[in-house]
Scaffold this motif. Structure first.
Motif, PDB file in Angstrom:
ATOM      1  N   UNK A 156       0.864  -1.205   0.136  1.00  0.00           N
ATOM      2  CA  UNK A 156       0.052   0.034  -0.065  1.00  0.00           C
ATOM      3  C   UNK A 156       0.943   1.192   0.065  1.00  0.00           C
ATOM      4  N   UNK A 157       0.204   2.347  -0.470  1.00  0.00           N
ATOM      5  CA  UNK A 157       0.902   3.748  -0.407  1.00  0.00           C
ATOM      6  C   UNK A 157       0.434   4.249   0.312  1.00  0.00           C
ATOM      7  N   UNK A 158       1.119   5.360   1.221  1.00  0.00           N
ATOM      8  CA  UNK A 158       0.957   6.268   2.036  1.00  0.00           C
ATOM      9  C   UNK A 158       0.688   7.515   1.516  1.00  0.00           C
ATOM     10  N   UNK A 159      -0.084   8.637   2.337  1.00  0.00           N
ATOM     11  CA  UNK A 159      -0.032   9.876   1.899  1.00  0.00           C
ATOM     12  C   UNK A 159       1.434  10.519   1.801  1.00  0.00           C
ATOM     13  N   UNK A 160       1.504  11.285   0.589  1.00  0.00           N
ATOM     14  CA  UNK A 160       2.858  11.726   0.274  1.00  0.00           C
ATOM     15  C   UNK A 160       3.818  11.068  -0.489  1.00  0.00           C
ATOM     16  N   UNK A 161       3.416   9.644  -0.710  1.00  0.00           N
ATOM     17  CA  UNK A 161       4.177   8.930  -1.730  1.00  0.00           C
ATOM     18  C   UNK A 161       4.074   9.453  -3.160  1.00  0.00           C
ATOM     19  N   UNK A 162       5.202   9.279  -3.764  1.00  0.00           N
ATOM     20  CA  UNK A 162       5.291   9.718  -5.047  1.00  0.00           C
ATOM     21  C   UNK A 162       5.222   8.462  -5.962  1.00  0.00           C
ATOM     22  N   UNK A 163       4.361   8.517  -7.015  1.00  0.00           N
ATOM     23  CA  UNK A 163       4.266   7.178  -7.995  1.00  0.00           C
ATOM     24  C   UNK A 163       4.547   8.055  -9.345  1.00  0.00           C
ATOM     25  N   UNK A 164       4.911   6.875 -10.060  1.00  0.00           N
ATOM     26  CA  UNK A 164       5.165   7.186 -11.605  1.00  0.00           C
ATOM     27  C   UNK A 164       4.050   6.334 -12.349  1.00  0.00           C
ATOM     28  N   UNK A 165       3.282   7.309 -13.096  1.00  0.00           N
ATOM     29  CA  UNK A 165       2.011   6.734 -13.971  1.00  0.00           C
ATOM     30  C   UNK A 165       2.326   6.738 -15.201  1.00  0.00           C
ATOM     31  N   UNK A 166       1.949   5.485 -16.066  1.00  0.00           N
ATOM     32  CA  UNK A 166       2.287   5.469 -17.393  1.00  0.00           C
ATOM     33  C   UNK A 166       1.212   5.435 -18.246  1.00  0.00           C
ATOM     34  N   UNK A 167      -0.132   5.352 -17.675  1.00  0.00           N
ATOM     35  CA  UNK A 167      -1.516   5.169 -18.445  1.00  0.00           C
ATOM     36  C   UNK A 167      -2.495   5.282 -17.498  1.00  0.00           C
ATOM     37  N   UNK A 168      -3.640   5.879 -18.087  1.00  0.00           N
ATOM     38  CA  UNK A 168      -4.832   5.846 -17.186  1.00  0.00           C
ATOM     39  C   UNK A 168      -5.777   4.986 -18.009  1.00  0.00           C
ATOM     40  N   UNK A 169      -6.765   4.138 -17.365  1.00  0.00           N
ATOM     41  CA  UNK A 169      -7.562   3.167 -17.894  1.00  0.00           C
ATOM     42  C   UNK A 169      -8.802   3.318 -17.103  1.00  0.00           C
ATOM     43  N   UNK A 170      -9.979   2.601 -17.819  1.00  0.00           N
ATOM     44  CA  UNK A 170     -11.255   2.294 -17.202  1.00  0.00           C
ATOM     45  C   UNK A 170     -11.301   1.235 -16.341  1.00  0.00           C
ATOM     46  N   UNK A 171     -11.544   1.011 -15.151  1.00  0.00           N
ATOM     47  CA  UNK A 171     -11.515  -0.134 -14.380  1.00  0.00           C
ATOM     48  C   UNK A 171     -12.721  -0.152 -13.653  1.00  0.00           C
ATOM     49  N   UNK A 172     -12.640  -1.219 -12.489  1.00  0.00           N
ATOM     50  CA  UNK A 172     -14.008  -1.218 -11.737  1.00  0.00           C
ATOM     51  C   UNK A 172     -14.292   0.140 -11.032  1.00  0.00           C
ATOM     52  N   UNK A 173     -15.498   0.326 -11.014  1.00  0.00           N
ATOM     53  CA  UNK A 173     -15.870   1.601 -10.457  1.00  0.00           C
ATOM     54  C   UNK A 173     -15.910   1.429  -8.855  1.00  0.00           C
ATOM     55  N   UNK A 174     -15.319   2.428  -8.257  1.00  0.00           N
ATOM     56  CA  UNK A 174     -15.247   2.782  -6.691  1.00  0.00           C
ATOM     57  C   UNK A 174     -15.734   4.270  -6.702  1.00  0.00           C
ATOM     58  N   UNK A 175     -16.563   4.276  -5.481  1.00  0.00           N
ATOM     59  CA  UNK A 175     -16.899   5.694  -5.156  1.00  0.00           C
ATOM     60  C   UNK A 175     -17.284   6.649  -6.384  1.00  0.00           C
ATOM     61  N   UNK A 176     -17.977   6.128  -7.031  1.00  0.00           N
ATOM     62  CA  UNK A 176     -18.621   6.747  -8.484  1.00  0.00           C
ATOM     63  C   UNK A 176     -17.137   7.176  -9.457  1.00  0.00           C
ATOM     64  N   UNK A 177     -16.073   6.606  -9.334  1.00  0.00           N
ATOM     65  CA  UNK A 177     -14.881   6.828 -10.027  1.00  0.00           C
ATOM     66  C   UNK A 177     -14.367   5.609 -10.569  1.00  0.00           C
ATOM     67  N   UNK A 178     -14.482   5.274 -12.015  1.00  0.00           N
ATOM     68  CA  UNK A 178     -13.942   4.099 -12.589  1.00  0.00           C
ATOM     69  C   UNK A 178     -12.510   4.438 -13.081  1.00  0.00           C
ATOM     70  N   UNK A 179     -11.601   5.445 -12.890  1.00  0.00           N
ATOM     71  CA  UNK A 179     -10.551   5.749 -13.449  1.00  0.00           C
ATOM     72  C   UNK A 179      -9.474   5.212 -12.670  1.00  0.00           C
ATOM     73  N   UNK A 211       4.359   2.299 -13.293  1.00  0.00           N
ATOM     74  CA  UNK A 211       5.654   1.835 -14.073  1.00  0.00           C
ATOM     75  C   UNK A 211       5.974   0.511 -13.630  1.00  0.00           C
ATOM     76  N   UNK A 212       5.386  -0.051 -12.581  1.00  0.00           N
ATOM     77  CA  UNK A 212       5.712  -1.455 -12.266  1.00  0.00           C
ATOM     78  C   UNK A 212       4.582  -2.526 -12.852  1.00  0.00           C
ATOM     79  N   UNK A 213       3.753  -2.097 -13.573  1.00  0.00           N
ATOM     80  CA  UNK A 213       2.519  -2.737 -14.086  1.00  0.00           C
ATOM     81  C   UNK A 213       1.308  -2.857 -13.326  1.00  0.00           C
ATOM     82  N   UNK A 214       1.462  -2.383 -12.106  1.00  0.00           N
ATOM     83  CA  UNK A 214       0.308  -2.516 -11.020  1.00  0.00           C
ATOM     84  C   UNK A 214      -0.698  -1.300 -11.323  1.00  0.00           C
TER      85      UNK A 214
END
Length: 72
Positions: A25-48, A53-56
């Motif tokens: 898990x990630x904690x507030x303040x952690x920096x992440x590297x994003x390679x793409x945005x996709x549609x996935x399971x909707x959670x809290x009215x948001x499916x983005x 970069x690690x494939x997760x």
């Protein structure tokens, strides 16, 4: 593109779903590297979801994207 986690978030593997395996898990303040945005399971009215970069995947609702860092 880079993002900053703003709430506790589980990393998900194999699929963009809250029921997917979550090895870390990630904690507030952690920096992440994003390679793409996709549609996935909707959670809290948001499916983005963001593919990392690690494939997760990580749910976008807990991340602030820093588009100004997208110069690489």
């Amino acid at each position: 593109m880079k993002g900053i986690v703003n709430t506790y978030l589980n990393e998900r593997i194999n699929q963009a779903s809250v029921n997917a395996q979550n090895p870390i898990y990630y904690e507030p303040g952690d920096l992440i590297e994003i390679v793409d945005s996709i549609s996935g399971e909707k959670y809290d009215d948001n499916n983005v979801w963001y593919k990392l970069d690690n494939g997760a995947f990580i749910w976008s609702g807990g991340v602030k994207v820093n588009k100004e860092d997208d110069t690489e």
